[in-house]
Design an enzyme around this catalytic site. Structure first.
Site, mmCIF file in Angstrom:
data_model
loop_
_atom_site.group_PDB
_atom_site.id
_atom_site.type_symbol
_atom_site.label_atom_id
_atom_site.label_comp_id
_atom_site.label_asym_id
_atom_site.label_seq_id
_atom_site.Cartn_x
_atom_site.Cartn_y
_atom_site.Cartn_z
ATOM 1 N N HIS A 59 0.862 -1.183 0.000
ATOM 2 C CA HIS A 59 0.000 0.000 0.000
ATOM 3 C C HIS A 59 0.904 1.240 0.000
ATOM 4 O O HIS A 59 2.056 1.182 0.459
ATOM 5 C CB HIS A 59 -0.898 0.003 1.245
ATOM 6 C CG HIS A 59 -2.047 -0.941 1.167
ATOM 7 N ND1 HIS A 59 -3.109 -0.912 2.041
ATOM 8 C CD2 HIS A 59 -2.299 -1.964 0.316
ATOM 9 C CE1 HIS A 59 -3.968 -1.862 1.724
ATOM 10 N NE2 HIS A 59 -3.502 -2.526 0.688
ATOM 11 N N GLU B 34 0.987 3.819 1.851
ATOM 12 C CA GLU B 34 1.493 4.213 3.174
ATOM 13 C C GLU B 34 2.697 3.365 3.588
ATOM 14 O O GLU B 34 3.699 3.873 4.093
ATOM 15 C CB GLU B 34 0.416 4.054 4.256
ATOM 16 C CG GLU B 34 -0.846 4.859 4.043
ATOM 17 C CD GLU B 34 -1.930 4.048 3.340
ATOM 18 O OE1 GLU B 34 -1.643 3.405 2.307
ATOM 19 O OE2 GLU B 34 -3.071 4.054 3.821
#
Lengths: 154, 154
Positions: free
Chosen positions: A54, A56
């Protein structure tokens, strides 16, 4: 730069993901002492064949490596979509000072939509949170992406 | 091999972490069709300077790469400690068939101790779960590690 400015940069990362046929979520990590961007990343789960990739997680890993630090105390993370449980926990482990996110994720968001991870007893470091920054643009790119996907598959 | 046998292998990974001065948690990923080990990993958060380098995340990433797959439908994951929220979500994303864990994590466990991630509406794939396998040994190595740490710091 304002929160809106940094989020616009995260949205540029999301656009890169869209172009690469990845779910368009982008993130930027900012050193709040200097105001400089430490890391930028976009979702790479499909082409990277890595469910943990992801935006992040990639931004945190890049930032830790770049700064050669074990934690990111002075950093803020801007992400176009509300973090999931995986990313929320990683953000807490990294000691991110503040998380700013754009669109809400009614399906899997773990900050405000579900779980509220940062407020749970399993969370031992709570970053500050600002939600809904550039919400419309951050949500629209996801809507456009899945609309294109459905059109391809129909 | 039984669940206890696979957990004993995960515990060997935890011992490697202990020797490397990392929190002693280990994981093995098993292809249930062949019974073969696909990946083994131990916690590397400190020396790897990567807060996401929990044993489970590393085992999942290694397994996805090794099998060149986007998901791990036929795999079971054995881990010596109850997964945290980050790892529980990653396990769900990877479509792990079954998670078997050893010791319970009263502080940050997100499967049974807190959150119960797999039962939450933010979770869209629920693996089967077996808990407490070789619980005592899996917990003891953690107790020994933190006892050693405290002695060093006192």
């Amino acid at each position: 730069m304002t929160d809106q400015d940094y989020m616009a940069l995260a949205l540029k990362e999301a656009q890169k993901a869209f172009q690469a046929d990845e779910t368009p979520v982008g993130a930027v990590l900012v050193d709040t002492l200097s105001g400089k961007i430490v890391a930028k990343a976009h979702n790479q789960t499909e082409h990277g064949q890595d469910v943990t990739a992801h935006a992040e997680i990639l931004a945190l890993r890049k930032g830790l490596k770049k700064l050669s630090q074990k934690r990111l105390w002075d950093c803020d993370l801007y992400v176009t979509l509300e973090p999931c449980a995986m990313c929320a926990a990683a953000i807490s482990f990294a000691r991110i000072r503040r998380v700013v996110f754009g669109a809400f994720d009614a399906k899997g968001g773990a900050v405000e939509s579900h779980i509220r991870f940062f407020e749970s007893p399993a969370c031992h470091f709570r970053p500050n949170v600002k939600s809904g920054v550039n919400n419309l643009e951050c949500g629209q790119i996801l809507k456009d992406f899945f609309k294109t996907k459905r059109a391809k598959n129909s």
